[in-house]
Write a protein that holds these residues in place. Structure first.
Motif, PDB file in Angstrom:
ATOM      1  N   ALA A 202       0.726  -1.585  -1.118  1.00 36.18           N
ATOM      2  CA  ALA A 202       0.065  -0.051   0.110  1.00 36.18           C
ATOM      3  C   ALA A 202       0.854   1.159   0.172  1.00 36.18           C
ATOM      4  O   ALA A 202       0.720   2.756  -0.451  1.00 36.18           O
ATOM      5  CB  ALA A 202      -0.837   0.069   1.384  1.00 36.18           C
ATOM      6  N   LEU A 203       1.698   1.029   0.696  1.00 38.19           N
ATOM      7  CA  LEU A 203       3.177   1.942   0.803  1.00 38.19           C
ATOM      8  C   LEU A 203       4.020   2.570  -0.822  1.00 38.19           C
ATOM      9  O   LEU A 203       4.834   3.538  -0.074  1.00 38.19           O
ATOM     10  CB  LEU A 203       3.838   1.664   1.595  1.00 38.19           C
ATOM     11  N   SER A 205       4.135   4.111  -3.569  1.00 39.28           N
ATOM     12  CA  SER A 205       3.353   5.198  -4.702  1.00 39.28           C
ATOM     13  C   SER A 205       4.267   5.755  -5.125  1.00 39.28           C
ATOM     14  O   SER A 205       4.636   6.243  -3.722  1.00 39.28           O
ATOM     15  CB  SER A 205       1.725   5.036  -4.194  1.00 39.28           C
ATOM     16  N   ILE A 284      -5.288  11.071  -3.062  1.00 39.47           N
ATOM     17  CA  ILE A 284      -5.168  10.635  -3.982  1.00 39.47           C
ATOM     18  C   ILE A 284      -4.238   9.351  -4.070  1.00 39.47           C
ATOM     19  O   ILE A 284      -5.324   9.115  -4.240  1.00 39.47           O
ATOM     20  CB  ILE A 284      -4.082  11.501  -5.296  1.00 39.47           C
ATOM     21  N   TRP A 285      -3.801   9.425  -3.129  1.00 39.42           N
ATOM     22  CA  TRP A 285      -2.602   8.267  -3.033  1.00 39.42           C
ATOM     23  C   TRP A 285      -4.428   7.170  -2.578  1.00 39.42           C
ATOM     24  O   TRP A 285      -4.000   5.503  -2.709  1.00 39.42           O
ATOM     25  CB  TRP A 285      -1.989   8.195  -1.223  1.00 39.42           C
ATOM     26  N   GLU A 287      -7.078   7.465  -2.753  1.00 39.49           N
ATOM     27  CA  GLU A 287      -7.691   6.399  -3.959  1.00 39.49           C
ATOM     28  C   GLU A 287      -6.754   5.777  -4.460  1.00 39.49           C
ATOM     29  O   GLU A 287      -7.613   4.474  -5.232  1.00 39.49           O
ATOM     30  CB  GLU A 287      -8.638   8.154  -4.762  1.00 39.49           C
ATOM     31  N   ASN A 288      -6.340   5.613  -5.040  1.00 34.34           N
ATOM     32  CA  ASN A 288      -5.078   4.458  -5.698  1.00 34.34           C
ATOM     33  C   ASN A 288      -5.600   3.089  -4.971  1.00 34.34           C
ATOM     34  O   ASN A 288      -4.695   2.228  -5.424  1.00 34.34           O
ATOM     35  CB  ASN A 288      -4.252   5.330  -6.367  1.00 34.34           C
ATOM     36  N   ALA A 289      -5.103   3.586  -3.659  1.00 30.77           N
ATOM     37  CA  ALA A 289      -4.702   2.701  -2.852  1.00 30.77           C
ATOM     38  C   ALA A 289      -5.251   1.240  -2.399  1.00 30.77           C
ATOM     39  O   ALA A 289      -5.679   0.355  -2.533  1.00 30.77           O
ATOM     40  CB  ALA A 289      -3.791   2.648  -2.020  1.00 30.77           C
ATOM     41  N   TRP A 290      -7.214   2.088  -2.200  1.00 26.77           N
ATOM     42  CA  TRP A 290      -7.886   1.081  -1.127  1.00 26.77           C
ATOM     43  C   TRP A 290      -9.187   1.460  -2.143  1.00 26.77           C
ATOM     44  O   TRP A 290      -9.884   1.564  -1.389  1.00 26.77           O
ATOM     45  CB  TRP A 290      -8.195   2.498   0.329  1.00 26.77           C
ATOM     46  N   GLY A 291      -9.409   2.659  -3.009  1.00 26.18           N
ATOM     47  CA  GLY A 291     -10.150   2.933  -4.009  1.00 26.18           C
ATOM     48  C   GLY A 291     -11.470   3.660  -3.529  1.00 26.18           C
ATOM     49  O   GLY A 291     -12.523   3.466  -4.095  1.00 26.18           O
ATOM     50  N   ARG A 292     -11.049   4.561  -2.575  1.00 25.65           N
ATOM     51  CA  ARG A 292     -11.604   5.818  -2.173  1.00 25.65           C
ATOM     52  C   ARG A 292     -10.884   7.076  -1.908  1.00 25.65           C
ATOM     53  O   ARG A 292      -9.581   6.886  -1.149  1.00 25.65           O
ATOM     54  CB  ARG A 292     -12.588   6.185  -1.147  1.00 25.65           C
ATOM     55  N   TYR A 293     -11.054   8.289  -2.077  1.00 23.14           N
ATOM     56  CA  TYR A 293     -10.199   9.645  -1.402  1.00 23.14           C
ATOM     57  C   TYR A 293     -10.106  10.024  -0.457  1.00 23.14           C
ATOM     58  O   TYR A 293      -9.774  10.943   0.278  1.00 23.14           O
ATOM     59  CB  TYR A 293     -10.010  10.633  -2.956  1.00 23.14           C
ATOM     60  N   GLY A 295     -11.913   8.654   3.456  1.00 25.17           N
ATOM     61  CA  GLY A 295     -12.457   7.027   4.159  1.00 25.17           C
ATOM     62  C   GLY A 295     -13.185   6.804   5.429  1.00 25.17           C
ATOM     63  O   GLY A 295     -13.205   6.931   6.705  1.00 25.17           O
ATOM     64  N   TRP A 296     -12.496   8.565   5.961  1.00 22.83           N
ATOM     65  CA  TRP A 296     -12.246   9.269   7.877  1.00 22.83           C
ATOM     66  C   TRP A 296     -11.824   7.735   8.631  1.00 22.83           C
ATOM     67  O   TRP A 296     -12.212   8.156   9.302  1.00 22.83           O
ATOM     68  CB  TRP A 296     -13.807   9.466   8.517  1.00 22.83           C
ATOM     69  N   ASP A 297     -10.647   7.573   8.158  1.00 18.76           N
ATOM     70  CA  ASP A 297      -9.835   6.259   8.606  1.00 18.76           C
ATOM     71  C   ASP A 297      -9.037   8.003  10.111  1.00 18.76           C
ATOM     72  O   ASP A 297      -8.886   8.718   9.884  1.00 18.76           O
ATOM     73  CB  ASP A 297      -8.725   6.187   7.608  1.00 18.76           C
TER      74      ASP A 297
ATOM     75  N   ILE B  84     -16.434   1.796   9.079  1.00 17.10           N
ATOM     76  CA  ILE B  84     -14.899   1.503   8.602  1.00 17.10           C
ATOM     77  C   ILE B  84     -15.228   0.347   8.862  1.00 17.10           C
ATOM     78  O   ILE B  84     -14.683  -0.772   7.950  1.00 17.10           O
ATOM     79  CB  ILE B  84     -14.299   2.352   8.989  1.00 17.10           C
ATOM     80  N   PHE B 112     -20.153  10.251  10.854  1.00 20.32           N
ATOM     81  CA  PHE B 112     -19.480  11.042   9.454  1.00 20.32           C
ATOM     82  C   PHE B 112     -21.175  11.287   9.123  1.00 20.32           C
ATOM     83  O   PHE B 112     -20.867  11.737   7.497  1.00 20.32           O
ATOM     84  CB  PHE B 112     -18.459  10.951   9.362  1.00 20.32           C
ATOM     85  N   VAL B 315      -1.899  -3.497  -5.597  1.00 26.14           N
ATOM     86  CA  VAL B 315      -1.774  -2.290  -4.600  1.00 26.14           C
ATOM     87  C   VAL B 315      -1.754  -1.028  -5.498  1.00 26.14           C
ATOM     88  O   VAL B 315      -0.026  -1.210  -5.618  1.00 26.14           O
ATOM     89  CB  VAL B 315      -1.578  -2.535  -3.129  1.00 26.14           C
ATOM     90  N   ASN B 316      -2.266   0.664  -5.875  1.00 22.54           N
ATOM     91  CA  ASN B 316      -2.127   1.431  -5.778  1.00 22.54           C
ATOM     92  C   ASN B 316      -2.111   1.460  -7.483  1.00 22.54           C
ATOM     93  O   ASN B 316      -1.473   2.246  -8.028  1.00 22.54           O
ATOM     94  CB  ASN B 316      -0.537   1.735  -5.765  1.00 22.54           C
ATOM     95  N   PRO B 318      -5.085   0.631  -9.510  1.00 21.93           N
ATOM     96  CA  PRO B 318      -6.598  -0.104 -10.462  1.00 21.93           C
ATOM     97  C   PRO B 318      -6.225   0.541 -11.583  1.00 21.93           C
ATOM     98  O   PRO B 318      -5.741   0.405 -12.337  1.00 21.93           O
ATOM     99  CB  PRO B 318      -7.262   0.984  -9.424  1.00 21.93           C
ATOM    100  N   PHE B 327     -10.266  -2.332  -8.004  1.00 24.88           N
ATOM    101  CA  PHE B 327      -8.951  -2.172  -7.125  1.00 24.88           C
ATOM    102  C   PHE B 327      -8.833  -3.626  -6.405  1.00 24.88           C
ATOM    103  O   PHE B 327      -9.936  -3.524  -6.025  1.00 24.88           O
ATOM    104  CB  PHE B 327      -9.559  -0.954  -5.748  1.00 24.88           C
ATOM    105  N   THR B 329      -7.929  -5.247  -3.429  1.00 30.41           N
ATOM    106  CA  THR B 329      -8.240  -3.796  -1.938  1.00 30.41           C
ATOM    107  C   THR B 329      -7.816  -5.385  -0.876  1.00 30.41           C
ATOM    108  O   THR B 329      -7.897  -5.523   0.696  1.00 30.41           O
ATOM    109  CB  THR B 329      -9.675  -3.119  -1.122  1.00 30.41           C
ATOM    110  N   GLN B 469     -12.443  -4.115  -5.397  1.00 29.91           N
ATOM    111  CA  GLN B 469     -14.091  -2.627  -5.213  1.00 29.91           C
ATOM    112  C   GLN B 469     -14.089  -2.675  -6.069  1.00 29.91           C
ATOM    113  O   GLN B 469     -12.766  -1.908  -6.989  1.00 29.91           O
ATOM    114  CB  GLN B 469     -13.484  -1.966  -3.847  1.00 29.91           C
TER     115      GLN B 469
END
Ligand code: HEM
Lengths: 359, 550
Positions: A202-203, A205, A284-285, A287-293, A295-297, B84, B112, B315-316, B318, B327, B329, B469
């Motif tokens: 995931a890192l 990129s 942006i990252w 979005e590429n890694a997890w499919g959402r830009y 997500g309130w992580d 989440i 949220f 990953v990274n 898509p 993606f 995931t 995903q």
């Protein structure tokens, strides 16, 4: 790709060397302030002597001695005997007005310069450590908390040196910047140490490079801004006490509260867009890694909280009654949210951003 | 707006200077909106609503709302959130039933999306609109107004320079105007004044306010784009074992969520087959077992009838087609399991996706075989890619890759409870109406014979599966553009310096013209002293300075 263990070891040695030299710089800055202190005591014995040209309310030593820190080329006023009416606390040196200033112990100045030289040397060693770590792992060397600490400390020193290179009168910050740098590095080599390794997928990129670099530099700038804010609060409380009554100490060698406040504001105003950019790059990252830009992580949430608090700080500065202390406290709350995000969220809170590498 | 420099005028420079000296706000447009207005004495509805509106759009309210927003986000990061990780929310409620119930009612597990969080940001944005719209009007007017005339006493301004030159007034004014114009300031030359003097007035940095307005409008645009994405977008998840595939249609996804305005028949008609999934882990050192790469090789058929294209999803990285992004995931193991009845007929066979429970891929899964006589069979299983029987913790996996794969089974017979029509999870076995018949432990290729005439269970092999995903978010690009706009506006707003500079040249006889230069910062960090020193230097270089001033 394999890890180059020799280079990784070199990186570790460089970090320890840098810490040693930083310690030297730290002592030099402390000595500079201490020398200045004994000077101030001598000056305080002859009050009235230290008055700058004309302006009655500015006879406080801090204004005078701020000259030492704010050693800006003092081209006061116009070229041909011009006058420059500085009603707000002056930041420039009233050159030639107070000759005593020049008798300030040259020793203090020399020690201060030694401090700067040592800082430059330590910075180079430190940068070398980051570079060799990156070469050892074959990637950008900010992938876990050890590396964040090391790179973040480098950013703090870098900001300080950059200000000096730009001719800003910030040597007074030396002690208060190198202190945190040593603390950050100390934490890195003791608690957070992680061997050089490759990254989790995931890192991997380009946005890691962009986002984390922006975030690390921002944190360096925020740290310097926080230091200035704390110094401002201390100075401002000092200035409330009449100059004749308060006991002189090293704070007298620092700029006036007004000047510190302005410097802190500029630092924060400078870093805020960069922090905004870091968040956008992170989105942006994500979005590429997890499919959402977004997500309130928890990590994202705290980056957002930091952003909102500093936006509040900038607003507060624009509002009557919220300047000065109140705004300063907001800035400190903002820094608190950064620390929380970095230390608490990274290590203890479950989220997607689990890359602390601390076990 | 274009007032003369009378002391009573609000926009005039002299009053600005006073305001500044008093530590007040520089921006007159914002100054008029400070909080703390008294309540109107008569509370007629119209006045009351106007008063409320003024309160809402005051800076102080904006500030309070900003801090409320920050504060409101905190529980969202400290408590597990349903959107989440619903599993952790359920755990929390189980562990603290009373507290969990309270939190649940307060919406603290879905901060949220909670009404109170929405209320804060909607109020904030309403306040923003109410604040920004009038400022746009004021700013548009200010853009058309020439700089204000020079105040009579320039030496009263915070930054002031004065020196003498040899050139006549006209020439000084010309040189000064050119120098100020070169700084991209708007320049106005005043008329001849009584005492053989003339002034030049210049104002610069209008872009600061433009940038600030742009920034606030861009925030609004971000909000709208995010909302649009939520209303018109959709998101789906699907688990695909290697060798299998899926088509882009709602029925093929394991989960599908969309906004209210989705036309499900409009999904692009692609199909994706997972050909292989390459997973690598760190094999040595402190971080042994840490994932190092996940790559899915897929076959993509963009439309029915078109040829299959080979693609890579990692990953990274898509895969994107007609606005829909796919993606990678997650990943996991799907043991291939076959259940036979007593006569050897196959009742169930295929890969069963197991859910990973830890970083070493200890995975759990369930097999339900309803069509078996005499009774239904349910299997609750633990899959360990690298199994170790820990004396304390029992069977665990100590490495995420397949070094010593083992399947631990608990086999139940009875009523699976899936005929009741109630929805049940494929990952959970309801054993309330079943009895445990046997436990077993299988390596790949082994078969467990069940007691009685229940048949047998074989562990035929292992396939990896990928978690995809699939998302369509039409707000994505607008959000990015709006964010970039916001940053641009912010840079202008923080780094452009709004300031006024005045120059007055007064003749003191032939060959002696006194030049006065003064400035007023109208924004923070104006660096006015530096700039005036620069201008002074410039002018002095172009004019001949006379040293002996009286
Ligand atoms: C979503 C909420 C908001 C955010 C994140 C936000 C953020 C910011 C930021 C970062 C600045 C600093 C830029 C600068 O100093 O020029 C700023 C300035 C400003 N904001 Fe906001 N703002 C928000 C809402 C509002 C609202 C509701 C108002 C009006 C009531 C407002 C009025 C202003 C004004 C007047 C300035 C200029 C301050 C100055 O003179 O420097 N903002 N805002």
């Amino acid at each position: 790709m394999a890890i180059n263990a020799t280079l990784a070891q070199v990186s570790n040695y460089l970090i320890y060397s840098a810490m040693l030299v930083y310690t030297g710089a730290f002592i030099a800055y402390a000595a500079e302030l201490a020398y200045g202190n004994s000077f101030i005591r001598r000056q305080a014995a002859v009050p009235g002597d230290v008055v700058g040209a004309g302006s009655g309310e500015q006879t406080v030593p801090s204004e005078l001695v701020a000259v030492a820190g704010e050693a800006r080329s003092a081209s006061s006023g116009g070229p041909a005997g011009g006058t420059s009416a500085r009603r707000a606390a002056p930041t420039g040196a009233p050159s030639g007005s107070a000759t005593d200033v020049d008798e300030r112990p040259a020793r203090a100045d020399r020690v201060g310069r030694i401090g700067v030289s040592l800082t430059v040397l330590a910075f180079l060693l430190h940068a070398g450590a980051v570079l060799t770590r990156g070469l050892a792992a074959g990637r950008l060397p900010w992938g876990n908390m050890y590396e964040f600490n090391v790179a973040g400390a480098l950013a703090v020193t870098g900001v300080f040196l950059a200000l000096l290179v730009l001719g800003k009168p910030v040597r007074y910050l030396g002690l208060f910047v190198i202190g945190p740098v040593l603390l950050i590095l100390g934490l890195a080599v003791t608690v957070l140490y992680t061997q050089a390794e490759q990254l989790v997928p995931a890192l991997k990129s380009v946005w890691l490079g962009i986002h984390v670099t922006a975030a690390i530099v921002s944190m360096g700038l925020f740290t310097v801004g926080m230091v200035q804010t704390v110094l401002y609060l201390i100075q401002s409380h000092r200035e409330k006490v009449a100059a004749a009554v308060r006991s002189p100490n090293f704070m007298d060698r620092l700029p006036s509260a007004a000047a510190l406040d302005r410097a802190a504001y500029r630092m924060h105003a400078f870093v805020f867009p960069l922090w905004t950019f870091a968040i956008v790059a992170g989105a942006i990252w994500a979005e590429n890694a997890w499919g959402r830009y977004w997500g309130w992580d928890p990590k994202e949430t705290w980056a957002f909280i930091t952003w909102v608090v500093y936006a509040g700080y900038l607003h507060a500065r624009a509002t009557v009654g919220w300047r000065g202390h109140k705004a300063a406290y907001i800035a400190l709350v903002g820094y608190g949210t950064i620390l929380f995000n970095y230390l608490v969220v990274n290590i203890w809170i479950v989220g997607l951003h689990s890359y602390a590498g601390v076990s | 707006m274009t007032s003369d420099a009378g002391p009573a005028s609000h926009a005039g420079p002299a009053s600005d200077a006073e305001a500044r000296a008093a530590g007040e706000l520089r921006d007159t447009s914002a100054a008029t909106r400070q909080g703390g207005e008294p309540m109107p004495p008569a509370l007629r509805p119209r006045e009351l609503s106007r008063w409320a509106w003024r309160q809402l759009t005051s800076m102080r309210t904006a500030l309070v709302l900003l801090f409320l927003l920050a504060l409101a986000a905190v529980p969202g990061s400290l408590l597990p959130q349903t959107s989440i990780d619903p599993g952790r929310v359920a755990q929390f409620i189980q562990a603290h039933p009373a507290l969990g119930g309270l939190y649940s009612r307060l919406g603290l597990f879905e901060v949220f999306r909670s009404p109170w969080f929405a209320a804060i940001y909607l109020l904030l944005f309403t306040s923003l609109v109410g604040c920004v719209l009038p400022r746009i009007r004021v700013h548009a007017a200010a853009l058309r107004v020439p700089p204000p005339p020079a105040p009579r006493n320039l030496d009263r301004l915070p930054v002031h320079h004065r020196w003498t030159v040899a050139e006549p007034v006209e020439e000084v004014v010309q040189v000064g105007a050119r120098s100020l114009g070169a700084r991209r300031m708007r320049v106005l030359r005043g008329p001849q004044e009584a005492a053989a003097s003339r002034w030049v007035s210049a104002e610069g940095g209008y872009l600061r306010e433009t940038g600030n307005l742009l920034f606030h409008m861009a925030l609004l645009l971000i909000l709208f784009s995010v909302a649009a994405g939520g209303l018109f977008g959709w998101k789906a998840n699907v688990i695909v074992p290697v060798g299998s595939g899926f088509a882009d249609s709602v029925s093929q996804y394991d989960s599908f969520s969309s906004g209210p305005y989705l036309d499900a028949s409009g999904l692009p008609p692609f199909t994706i087959t997972l050909r292989s999934l390459t997973v690598r882990y760190q094999t040595s050192g402190q971080q042994v077992g840490a994932p190092r790469s996940f790559v899915a090789d897929v076959g993509l058929r963009p439309e029915p009838g078109t040829p299959v294209e080979a693609k890579v999803i990692a990953v990274n990285h898509p895969l994107e087609l007609s606005g829909v992004k796919v993606f990678l995931t997650g990943n996991g193991y799907a043991p291939v399991i076959t259940v036979r009845d007593a006569k050897g007929h196959v009742a169930f066979s295929g890969p069963v996706p197991f859910l990973p429970r830890d970083s070493n891929m200890t995975s759990t899964g369930v097999v339900k075989v309803p069509d078996l006589s005499p009774s239904q069979i349910g299997v609750s299983a633990l899959f360990l890619p690298t199994a170790l029987i820990d004396p304390v913790r029992g069977p665990i996996s100590i490495y995420p890759d397949l070094k010593n794969p083992q399947l631990f089974l608990g086999v139940y017979s009875g009523d699976l409870g899936i005929d009741s029509g109630k929805p049940s999870s494929v990952y959970q076995l309801d054993t309330s109406k079943m009895t445990l018949r046997t436990n077993g432990r299988l390596a790949p290729g082994q078969t467990l014979t069940l007691p009685g005439d229940l048949g047998s269970i074989s562990f035929d092999g292992i396939r990896r599966y990928a978690n995809f995903q699939v998302a369509y978010d039409p707000g994505r690009v607008p959000v990015l553009l709006a964010a970039l706009l916001a940053i641009s506006g912010l840079l202008l707003s923080l780094f452009v310096r709004r300031r006024r500079v005045w120059l007055r040249a007064t003749s003191h006889g032939p060959g002696r013209t006194v030049v006065e230069l003064a400035g007023l910062a109208r924004s923070e960090s104006a660096f006015l002293e530096e700039e005036l020193e620069e201008i002074t230097g410039e002018l002095s270089a172009r004019l001949s300075v006379v040293r002996d001033e009286e």
